[in-house]
Structure formats: structure tokens, C-alpha cells
Design a protein around this motif. Structure first.
Motif, PDB file in Angstrom:
ATOM      1  N   LYS A 198      -5.549  -4.962   2.524  1.00 57.62           N
ATOM      2  CA  LYS A 198      -6.073  -4.108   1.480  1.00 57.62           C
ATOM      3  C   LYS A 198      -5.735  -4.669   0.104  1.00 57.62           C
ATOM      4  N   SER A 199      -6.686  -4.500  -0.814  1.00 51.36           N
ATOM      5  CA  SER A 199      -6.524  -4.947  -2.195  1.00 51.36           C
ATOM      6  C   SER A 199      -5.860  -3.837  -3.002  1.00 51.36           C
ATOM      7  N   ILE A 200      -4.700  -4.106  -3.530  1.00 55.17           N
ATOM      8  CA  ILE A 200      -4.015  -3.107  -4.344  1.00 55.17           C
ATOM      9  C   ILE A 200      -4.828  -2.779  -5.604  1.00 55.17           C
TER      10      ILE A 200
ATOM     11  N   ASN B 187     -11.144   1.944   4.002  1.00 50.22           N
ATOM     12  CA  ASN B 187     -10.834   0.816   4.875  1.00 50.22           C
ATOM     13  C   ASN B 187     -11.491  -0.439   4.304  1.00 50.22           C
ATOM     14  N   SER B 188     -12.651  -0.802   4.838  1.00 53.77           N
ATOM     15  CA  SER B 188     -13.286  -2.066   4.458  1.00 53.77           C
ATOM     16  C   SER B 188     -13.708  -2.107   2.995  1.00 53.77           C
ATOM     17  N   GLY B 189     -13.973  -0.954   2.379  1.00 51.79           N
ATOM     18  CA  GLY B 189     -14.410  -0.931   0.984  1.00 51.79           C
ATOM     19  C   GLY B 189     -13.351  -1.322  -0.013  1.00 51.79           C
ATOM     20  N   VAL B 190     -12.085  -1.388   0.432  1.00 50.00           N
ATOM     21  CA  VAL B 190     -11.001  -1.747  -0.488  1.00 50.00           C
ATOM     22  C   VAL B 190     -10.209  -2.944   0.044  1.00 50.00           C
ATOM     23  N   GLU B 191     -10.883  -3.821   0.794  1.00 48.47           N
ATOM     24  CA  GLU B 191     -10.207  -4.957   1.411  1.00 48.47           C
ATOM     25  C   GLU B 191     -10.491  -6.274   0.693  1.00 48.47           C
ATOM     26  N   ASP B 192      -9.524  -7.181   0.804  1.00 50.74           N
ATOM     27  CA  ASP B 192      -9.738  -8.585   0.471  1.00 50.74           C
ATOM     28  C   ASP B 192     -10.155  -9.367   1.711  1.00 50.74           C
TER      29      ASP B 192
ATOM     30  N   VAL C 292       0.839  -1.205   0.000  1.00 52.75           N
ATOM     31  CA  VAL C 292       0.000   0.000   0.000  1.00 52.75           C
ATOM     32  C   VAL C 292       0.869   1.248   0.000  1.00 52.75           C
ATOM     33  N   ALA C 293       1.951   1.237   0.756  1.00 57.72           N
ATOM     34  CA  ALA C 293       2.851   2.392   0.801  1.00 57.72           C
ATOM     35  C   ALA C 293       3.400   2.720  -0.583  1.00 57.72           C
TER      36      ALA C 293
END
Length: 217
Positions: free
Chosen positions: A193-195, A183-188, A19-20
Motif C-alpha cells: 500500500k502507498s502511504i 485495496n488495489s486503489g491505494v497500492e504501489d 499502514v498501522a
């Protein structure tokens, strides 16, 4: 208008590094032990973590001493307060030269008058969806209610944000939005987090005419 990006609920070292690489402006770490994204007792921020990304510690009704200890241990730039923290506590933290983000959970009939005592003692507000958890509910609140806010203090917009509602974000003209908090909207999975989902959000926002999502890419 450029708005910034905060990715919250991080704890996995490899995922933090991935993510960074997208160069968000802020990254959030949750110190609330009832959260599914709680960092845990042995968590360490990777040594190679870029200093260009501001570190945000997320707390819920925590003792001031413990928060100050976390600031020193993890080199936090901001404290994000999700509970019933008083304006007096926010002022005390500001006196320690710590950035303060005060969170308000927004539901039907939310009265923005509750933000008034905090205006002189915080850097930002964060408006999130009122739900079962202190954040990470993966639900979007009715953003039209933000028209009732006087826009004096810049704010983070949170609550189920993903590429799917990037177009709706573009309709929020005249708003003092400092950053999107995702946060949760872009997670696997919780805290992973889902790139591709993050990149899709960045791309979708930057296709709009009103807002561009500022990262250091």
C-alpha cells in the motif's frame, strides 16, 4: 457522519507497520491462495501490531475448521467471506463469537433480496465490484444501485476506492455505510500500500461535508 477505514490485502511486515501508523480501524489479510495478495504459508502478523486495529481474515469458500484455526492462530476479530458461503455457516461462526462480514459482488441488475437470509447472522455486509477476482479488481461499481438497498445492515463500501472518488462518496447520503474498504486503489504493487495514496484518501474524505473518515490520527 463518520465512517471508518479498512485497509485490505496486507502481507509485507514493513508495509503493515507503515499502514498501522495511519491508524485505520481494520486491516485485512487474504487467506485465499489464488489471490495476488495471498499472505502465503509463512506469514505472521507482527508482534507490535496494535490491538486497536481489528484483524480481518478474508476467505473464499473455505472449510469452517480451517477458518476457526486461522482465527486462533492470527487472533482474528472478523472473518470476511467472499464466496458462496451459506447463512447457516455464518450463523455457526457467529456462535463461536467471531465477527462476520459477508461480501456480495455487485454488478448491473444486482438483486439485494439475496442479502435477506444473512441479515440476522452477520455483523456487516461488504458490497464490492463484480469482476474477475474475488475482490481487488480496482473497479468501481455503480454506487447509485445502493439506493435499492434497505440499509438495515451496515456495510463496507469497496471497489477501486481512492482519493479520486472521495467526492462521489460524499454524495452517498442516507446510506448505512460503516466503513470504506480500500485495496488495489491505494497500492504501489499487489499487497504494497502507498502511504501517500492512503493519506490523500483520508484528507480528501475529510474535506467533504457529509462524511468524515474516522481514524485514530
Amino acid at each position: 457522519m463518520e465512517i471508518k477505514l479498512k485497509v485490505c490485502g496486507m502481507r509485507d511486515e514493513a508495509n503493515i507497520q507503515a499502514v498501522a501508523a495511519l491508524q485505520p480501524n481494520y486491516m485485512g489479510f487474504i487467506f485465499y491462495d489464488k489471490s495476488p495478495r495471498y499472505i502465503g504459508e509463512d506469514f505472521l502478523i507482527p508482534d507490535i501490531f496494535p490491538r486497536s486495529i481489528k484483524r480481518v481474515g478474508v476467505f473464499v469458500n473455505e472449510a469452517e475448521e480451517k477458518m476457526l484455526d486461522a482465527v486462533q492462530r492470527f487472533k482474528l476479530d472478523y472473518l470476511q467471506l467472499h464466496g458462496d458461503e451459506s447463512a447457516e455457516l455464518c450463523q455457526s461462526l457467529k456462535n463461536e463469537n467471531i465477527g462476520v462480514i459477508k461480501v456480495f459482488s455487485v454488478g448491473d441488475g444486482f438483486d439485494f433480496a439475496v442479502t435477506k437470509p444473512y441479515k440476522p447472522v452477520v455483523d456487516f455486509f461488504l458490497f464490492d465490484t463484480k469482476g474477475k477476482y474475488y475482490g481487488g479488481n480496482a473497479k468501481v461499481f455503480d454506487w447509485s444501485i445502493l439506493k435499492n438497498y434497505d440499509q438495515e445492515v451496515p456495510f463496507f463500501l469497496s471497489g477501486g476506492i481512492s482519493a479520486k472518488n472521495a467526492e462521489a462518496i460524499q454524495s452517498l447520503t442516507g446510506m448505512n455505510i460503516h466503513a470504506l474498504d480500500v485495496n488495489s486503489g491505494v497500492e504501489d504493487a499487489p499487497a504494497i500500500k502507498s502511504i501517500p495514496k492512503l493519506q490523500a484518501l483520508i484528507d480528501a474524505c475529510n474535506q467533504g461535508k457529509e462524511f468524515k473518515l474516522y481514524t485514530r490520527q
